[in-house]
Design a protein around this motif. Structure first.
Motif, PDB file in Angstrom:
ATOM      1  N   UNK A  46       0.837  -1.210   0.000  1.00  0.00           N
ATOM      2  CA  UNK A  46       0.000   0.000   0.000  1.00  0.00           C
ATOM      3  C   UNK A  46       0.870   1.257   0.000  1.00  0.00           C
ATOM      4  N   UNK A  47       0.424   2.327  -0.662  1.00  0.00           N
ATOM      5  CA  UNK A  47       1.275   3.506  -0.887  1.00  0.00           C
ATOM      6  C   UNK A  47       1.919   4.089   0.365  1.00  0.00           C
ATOM      7  N   UNK A  48       1.211   4.092   1.485  1.00  0.00           N
ATOM      8  CA  UNK A  48       1.758   4.725   2.688  1.00  0.00           C
ATOM      9  C   UNK A  48       2.270   3.721   3.713  1.00  0.00           C
ATOM     10  N   UNK A  49       2.339   2.454   3.340  1.00  0.00           N
ATOM     11  CA  UNK A  49       2.721   1.414   4.304  1.00  0.00           C
ATOM     12  C   UNK A  49       4.235   1.308   4.441  1.00  0.00           C
ATOM     13  N   UNK A  50       4.659   0.805   5.603  1.00  0.00           N
ATOM     14  CA  UNK A  50       6.062   0.488   5.833  1.00  0.00           C
ATOM     15  C   UNK A  50       6.186  -1.017   6.048  1.00  0.00           C
ATOM     16  N   UNK A  51       7.382  -1.528   5.807  1.00  0.00           N
ATOM     17  CA  UNK A  51       7.663  -2.948   6.024  1.00  0.00           C
ATOM     18  C   UNK A  51       8.546  -3.100   7.258  1.00  0.00           C
ATOM     19  N   UNK A 108      14.408   1.686   0.592  1.00  0.00           N
ATOM     20  CA  UNK A 108      15.026   1.393   1.886  1.00  0.00           C
ATOM     21  C   UNK A 108      14.421   2.218   3.014  1.00  0.00           C
ATOM     22  N   UNK A 109      13.939   3.431   2.705  1.00  0.00           N
ATOM     23  CA  UNK A 109      13.386   4.275   3.768  1.00  0.00           C
ATOM     24  C   UNK A 109      12.004   3.819   4.227  1.00  0.00           C
ATOM     25  N   UNK A 110      11.464   2.791   3.572  1.00  0.00           N
ATOM     26  CA  UNK A 110      10.175   2.227   4.004  1.00  0.00           C
ATOM     27  C   UNK A 110      10.370   0.851   4.646  1.00  0.00           C
ATOM     28  N   UNK A 111      11.612   0.528   4.994  1.00  0.00           N
ATOM     29  CA  UNK A 111      11.920  -0.758   5.629  1.00  0.00           C
ATOM     30  C   UNK A 111      12.482  -0.502   7.021  1.00  0.00           C
ATOM     31  N   UNK A 112      11.833  -1.053   8.030  1.00  0.00           N
ATOM     32  CA  UNK A 112      12.284  -0.951   9.418  1.00  0.00           C
ATOM     33  C   UNK A 112      12.843  -2.317   9.812  1.00  0.00           C
ATOM     34  N   UNK A 113      14.115  -2.353  10.196  1.00  0.00           N
ATOM     35  CA  UNK A 113      14.764  -3.622  10.540  1.00  0.00           C
ATOM     36  C   UNK A 113      14.785  -3.787  12.056  1.00  0.00           C
ATOM     37  N   UNK A 114      14.333  -4.934  12.507  1.00  0.00           N
ATOM     38  CA  UNK A 114      14.354  -5.252  13.932  1.00  0.00           C
ATOM     39  C   UNK A 114      15.803  -5.241  14.432  1.00  0.00           C
TER      40      UNK A 114
END
Length: 241
Positions: free
Chosen positions: A191-196, A213-219
């Protein structure tokens, strides 16, 4: 009250974690995008059962491999009690603790290559057994081979994609493996505003063909509990999201 956020998790989660997230306004829906099945043949089972009664150094980089081997051995009197274990942190280590004596764990690291370097440093004697799945990555066996350590590799499970198209516009999607990434994006777009949210850097790398990469949050630390805490903290600090 915090704003509500709808999140998709691509693998099953304990109900307690779903409830914990909900108290922070993070509502998690679960749809499994992969299925794990054992592929241990009778011949392989006989070999593994024999190995379980002997001293060996055993490597686990997946909780699914731990479960597959342990379920095979659960009817035996000797369930690998002489094994020395090297494994990844997070879910893999948690599953090892369920089935084995914690004192058998010699070393645990966040990533496979680090585990390989630890093995090269320790130079364990005797058989070196690697139980894995059909989509295991090359870093560990390649690093050990380059360092002169020979593995006996046993494929004990396979990963089957179970994709489904989902119309919901989630604000975040949780991924715990590269195979789940591939399965999800085979029938969905982000989805357009979603992050992973990715369990680790390997899974994050698998996301890069599909999003920036700016929409990916790494644990920060691999683990299911840590993953949910990462999601909660993200939305606690981004309440206008």
């Amino acid at each position: 009250m915090p704003d509500d956020h709808r999140i998709l998790c691509t693998r099953p989660l304990p109900a307690s974690l779903i409830r914990q997230a909900a108290t922070h306004g993070v509502h998690i829906e679960v749809h499994a995008f992969i299925r794990i099945q054992s592929v241990i043949t009778p011949a392989a089972a006989a070999v593994i059962s024999k190995l379980a009664s002997q001293p060996a150094t055993v490597i686990f980089t997946s909780s699914n491999a731990v479960t597959a081997v342990s379920e095979l051995l659960q009817t035996q009197s000797d369930r690998g009690t002489q094994w020395q274990l090297y494994c990844l942190q997070g879910a893999t280590l948690d599953t090892v603790w369920q089935y084995f004596d914690g004192q058998q764990v010699i070393a645990t690291t966040a990533y496979s290559k680090e585990l390989a370097y630890q093995l090269l440093n320790d130079k364990p004697e005797g058989p070196l057994l690697f139980f894995c799945g059909d989509q295991r990555r090359d870093e560990l066996p390649d690093t050990l081979a380059a360092g002169g350590l020979a593995l006996q590799e046993y494929q004990v499970y396979q990963t089957v994609a179970t994709p489904v198209a989902l119309p919901t516009a989630y604000q975040g999607v949780l991924f715990f493996s590269p195979s789940a990434v591939t399965s999800y994006f085979s029938m969905n777009a982000l989805p357009p505003s979603a992050v992973c949210f990715a369990i680790g850097h390997t899974t994050a790398g698998a996301l890069l063909p599909y999003t920036s990469a700016d929409r990916i949050i790494v644990c920060k630390r691999p683990g299911t509990n840590e993953m949910i805490q990462t999601v909660i903290e993200y939305f606690d600090h981004n309440n206008n999201y």
